[in-house]
Design an enzyme around this catalytic site. Structure first.
Site, PDB file in Angstrom:
ATOM      1  N   ASP A  15      -3.568  -7.992   5.423  1.00 39.45           N
ATOM      2  CA  ASP A  15      -4.663  -7.763   4.500  1.00 39.45           C
ATOM      3  C   ASP A  15      -4.215  -6.656   3.543  1.00 39.45           C
ATOM      4  O   ASP A  15      -3.209  -5.991   3.793  1.00 39.45           O
ATOM      5  CB  ASP A  15      -5.907  -7.349   5.309  1.00 39.45           C
ATOM      6  CG  ASP A  15      -7.109  -7.130   4.423  1.00 39.45           C
ATOM      7  OD1 ASP A  15      -7.280  -7.882   3.444  1.00 39.45           O
ATOM      8  OD2 ASP A  15      -7.883  -6.191   4.691  1.00 39.45           O
ATOM      9  N   ASP A  17      -6.754  -4.390   1.101  1.00 38.41           N
ATOM     10  CA  ASP A  17      -7.717  -3.271   1.064  1.00 38.41           C
ATOM     11  C   ASP A  17      -7.852  -2.670   2.454  1.00 38.41           C
ATOM     12  O   ASP A  17      -8.163  -3.382   3.407  1.00 38.41           O
ATOM     13  CB  ASP A  17      -9.107  -3.758   0.608  1.00 38.41           C
ATOM     14  CG  ASP A  17      -9.123  -4.151  -0.858  1.00 38.41           C
ATOM     15  OD1 ASP A  17      -8.431  -3.494  -1.640  1.00 38.41           O
ATOM     16  OD2 ASP A  17      -9.819  -5.117  -1.199  1.00 38.41           O
TER      17      ASP A  17
END
Length: 265
Positions: A15, A17
């Protein structure tokens, strides 16, 4: 919790963020992690539920933060949405609320914009979101357009707190119409399967690294991958306790992956 032999793993899906950066700040250990992936010739992909940015914009954002990663290492929920619609209804039309990342992905997949009688209403994150656009979306869905969301995240981290994300922005249309949206991003297994295909990896050879239990960890788990929850984003040791499932391992950040691989932890 079981441990993971990171040296044995072939591919890493991460991922962005809360894992690589937070707002416009690179998180600790990220540069070392990227260097390790490169040095050890690991396959890796940044898989983000943010539908607003194109892979090139994400590549340039990392470049501004001092991280050199080529454009082919990014896959977004906008690309997953476009791939889903191209497969389901080639040449369909849509009324879209969102940013450049979503529009570009849809145009590239041959989907046209239509605010009169579209096949789909697609609601992504975007500054064009307003009561007017929401009202239009609601009435188009009531007339028969199918409701799609690039991702089901209800919030995302920003520098001074959180911002409502796609799941929260789609909710008013779901409530007003009584129709449920179909979400194409994580934790939809379609997105994870595409990620593994892009890496040319089997799930047993891959690791999912994320900061959210409800999207990253569940999608890795359900795809048969090892999972790493990092505490550099939205999850804490307290929020971890509220879920019935567990990641393979919990680390403070991605820098710990390098330390473990090098036998320093």
């Amino acid at each position: 919790m079981k441990t993971i032999d990171f040296n044995e793993k072939k591919g890493f899906i991460c991922d962005m963020d809360g894992v690589i950066y937070h707002g416009n700040k690179v998180l600790p250990g990220v540069a070392e992690f990227l260097q390790w992936l490169h040095d050890e010739k690991k396959e890796y992909l940044f898989l983000t539920n943010n539908s607003g940015s194109t892979p090139r914009e994400l590549q340039q954002k990392l470049a501004r933060l001092g991280l050199e990663v080529s454009e082919d290492h990014f896959y977004t929920s906008a690309l997953a949405t476009a791939a889903f619609l191209k497969e389901q209804a080639p040449g369909c039309s849509a009324y879209v609320i969102g940013e450049a990342g979503l529009f570009n992905a849809l145009y590239d997949a041959g989907i046209t914009m239509n605010d009169v009688n579209p096949d789909y209403v697609i609601l992504g994150e975007g500054k064009t979101y307003s009561l007017d656009s929401l009202t239009k979306a609601t009435n188009l869905v009531l007339k028969g357009a199918k409701l799609i969301g690039p991702n089901s995240d209800v919030s995302g981290p920003i520098e001074n707190g959180i911002a409502p994300a796609c799941g929260a922005l789609v909710a008013p249309v779901e409530i007003a119409t009584g129709k449920k949206a179909y979400f194409c991003g994580k934790p939809n297994p379609l997105m994870m399967r595409t990620g593994l295909k892009l890496l040319n990896c089997h799930s047993a050879e891959a690791v999912m690294v994320g900061d959210r239990m409800d999207t990253d960890i569940i999608s890795g788990l359900e795809s048969g991958m090892s999972t790493v929850l990092v505490l550099s984003g939205v999850s804490t040791t307290e929020t971890l306790k509220t879920f019935a499932y567990r990641p393979s391992i919990v680390l403070s950040g991605v820098g710990d992956i390098v330390k473990m691989a090098n036998g320093e932890m």
